[in-house]
Enzyme design. Structure first.
Site, PDB file in Angstrom:
ATOM      1  N   ASP A  68       3.763  -5.568  11.830  1.00 13.60           N
ATOM      2  CA  ASP A  68       2.867  -4.634  11.208  1.00 13.60           C
ATOM      3  C   ASP A  68       3.308  -3.071  11.275  1.00 13.60           C
ATOM      4  OD1 ASP A  68       1.095  -3.298   9.390  1.00 13.60           O
ATOM      5  OD2 ASP A  68      -0.659  -3.653  10.876  1.00 13.60           O
TER       6      ASP A  68
ATOM      7  N   ASN B 207       0.869  -1.149   0.158  1.00 14.95           N
ATOM      8  CA  ASN B 207       0.104   0.081  -0.148  1.00 14.95           C
ATOM      9  C   ASN B 207       0.883   1.200   0.112  1.00 14.95           C
ATOM     10  OD1 ASN B 207       1.067  -0.468   2.760  1.00 14.95           O
ATOM     11  ND2 ASN B 207      -0.773   0.403   3.596  1.00 14.95           N
TER      12      ASN B 207
ATOM     13  N   GLY C 160      -1.634   2.575  12.746  1.00 18.39           N
ATOM     14  CA  GLY C 160      -0.207   2.081  12.725  1.00 18.39           C
ATOM     15  C   GLY C 160       0.833   2.840  13.511  1.00 18.39           C
TER      16      GLY C 160
HETATM   17 ZN   LIG Z   1      -0.127  -3.439   7.659  1.00 17.97          ZN
END
Ligand SMILES: [Zn+2]
Length: 448
Positions: A306, A103, A326
């Protein structure tokens, strides 16, 4: 490197001490030649070596950790992270292989997009890496990406509404490409958003566990009927764990959780606001305990960070939608795991979930001290306790929801392919040392 004049029977490097092998710590030595592990055995039987390192008291030798879910940013978001700072973060955290999500700006939807990423990674990375493809521009792009050597395809919640979804998944099955899914049902999310005030303190309700469980059920149904390899990433809730358990009974399904879901609960959002905003959201204490149990019992197949750096100003935004989800994690995951193990919340074998298990899922020759694997070794001082400080992170994102946590285990040295890349906080390799890996599936290469 093997020197031309060197004795043919002498190894390049021998590291001895307490080694993590086969799920336990044993007194052993590992021999390295040309960047590969070529010998493992009792120190007293070790062949001669040009260089010998003994891990001293309180130091254990682990395989390099493998993180199958990170965001190195760069390209249009190099203000958040780039391939140098992101992989330096990895190295400082004892991670020698990262699999990078698609992404980006621009999103990775074709081989041409991936080549843009490759150009940055190749001149900046200091650990090894692999790439995921995002939802492809067209179905034919999947075969090209497999040929290019992606480690898998990543699907986001919105991709579940794509018209070409079934065709893409069928093609992934044909190519035997792992499909890693961020499982949150987009329609349930939409309904929750329409019913609630958008406020970060309601983040857990705006993205309820039911959205996650429902997406796992949908995807596992598709996996069973279309035959692709489903991997559910960052499972956060008991409801989703139940769906994963049911899915595993019906199809070839694997799943991971992220380190923050094992350590933090929704209380962190109350304390830290947007800094602790992440998708899926941090859940209740009940979910944290369920995830720890799922690791101990073998229901989960990997742990990831992540690692998702953003600018601090964005994380401190007032408006809910302006706060990106995040935070960074690569430097903290191994010490946090070691701390959970020391506290008895996880078993020692949990280390496999951040090393050998993801390496097998991605079919890269990493994550294990075993003959034929890359000589990626981490010397970890397990006696050292230290306090997490966001402003000390190597990541460009100098904040963390773990601020002030006391953790155990400090990375002392890291070898990547037999080369000492990191020693006592110092980087010893050039930018661009890292290499891209393609899966060696079915060729017998990756697993030796
Ligand atoms: Zn991620």
């Amino acid at each position: 490197m093997r020197r031309a004049g060197g004795s043919p029977s002498s190894l390049d490097l021998l590291v001895s001490g307490r080694l993590y092998i086969g799920g336990s710590l044993v007194e052993a030595a590992v021999g390295v030649e040309d960047g590969k592990v070529v010998w493992v055995g009792k120190p007293s039987l070790a062949p001669p070596a040009e260089e010998r390192i003994e891990a001293g008291d309180g130091v254990v030798v682990l395989p390099g950790m493998v993180d199958m879910h990170v965001h190195m940013r760069d390209l249009g978001e190099s203000d958040k992270e780039d391939w140098f700072t992101g992989t330096l973060s990895a190295l400082a955290g004892g991670v020698t292989f990262v699999a990078d999500m698609p992404n980006n700006v621009p999103p990775m939807r074709s081989v041409e997009d991936l080549e843009l990423k490759e150009a940055e990674a190749a001149r900046k990375a200091v650990v090894d890496y692999g790439f995921y493809l995002g939802f492809p521009r067209d179905v034919g792009e999947l075969a090209r990406a497999a040929e290019f050597g992606v480690v898998g395809m990543k699907l986001y919640p919105r991709d579940l509404l794509e018209e070409a979804l079934a065709a893409v998944l069928r093609e992934a099955a044909r190519l035997d490409l792992p499909v890693v899914v961020h499982a949150e049902d987009p329609l349930i999310l939409r309904a929750a958003e329409a019913a609630l005030t958008k406020d970060v303190v309601l983040h857990g309700k705006l993205r309820p566990p039911e959205a996650e469980a429902q997406a796992v059920r949908t995807l596992s149904y598709l996996a069973a009927s279309l035959g692709f390899r489903l991997h559910v990433t960052h499972v956060s809730s008991l409801e989703a764990l139940r769906a994963v358990a049911a899915a595993k009974a019906a199809a070839k399904v694997t799943a991971d959780t992220a380190i923050h879901y094992l350590c933090l609960d929704e209380g962190a959002v109350g304390r830290l606001g947007g800094i602790a905003k992440v998708n899926p959201p941090l859940r209740s204490r009940r979910d944290v305990e369920a995830l720890r149990l799922a690791i101990r019992s073998g229901l989960l197949d990997a742990v990831v960070t992540d690692h998702a750096p953003h600018r601090r100003e964005e994380k401190l935004s007032e408006a809910y939608d302006a706060i990106p989800p995040g935070f960074p994690g690569l430097e903290l995951c191994l010490p946090l795991l070691v701390t959970l193990i020391a506290e008895g919340a996880l078993l020692l074998r949990a280390l496999d979930l951040y090393s050998s298990a993801p390496a097998r899922l991605l079919a890269v020759p990493k994550g294990e001290i075993a003959v034929g694997r890359d000589a990626d070794l981490v010397l970890l001082n397990v006696r050292e306790r230290w306090r997490v400080r966001g402003d000390e992170l190597r990541s460009k994102a100098k904040y963390t929801p773990f601020e002030g946590f006391e953790v155990r285990g400090r990375v002392a040295k890291v070898f990547v392919r037999g080369t000492l890349a990191y020693d006592g906080g110092e980087l010893l390799v050039e930018k661009g040392f890292g290499r891209r890996y393609s899966p060696a599936r079915g060729e017998g290469g990756a697993l030796g």
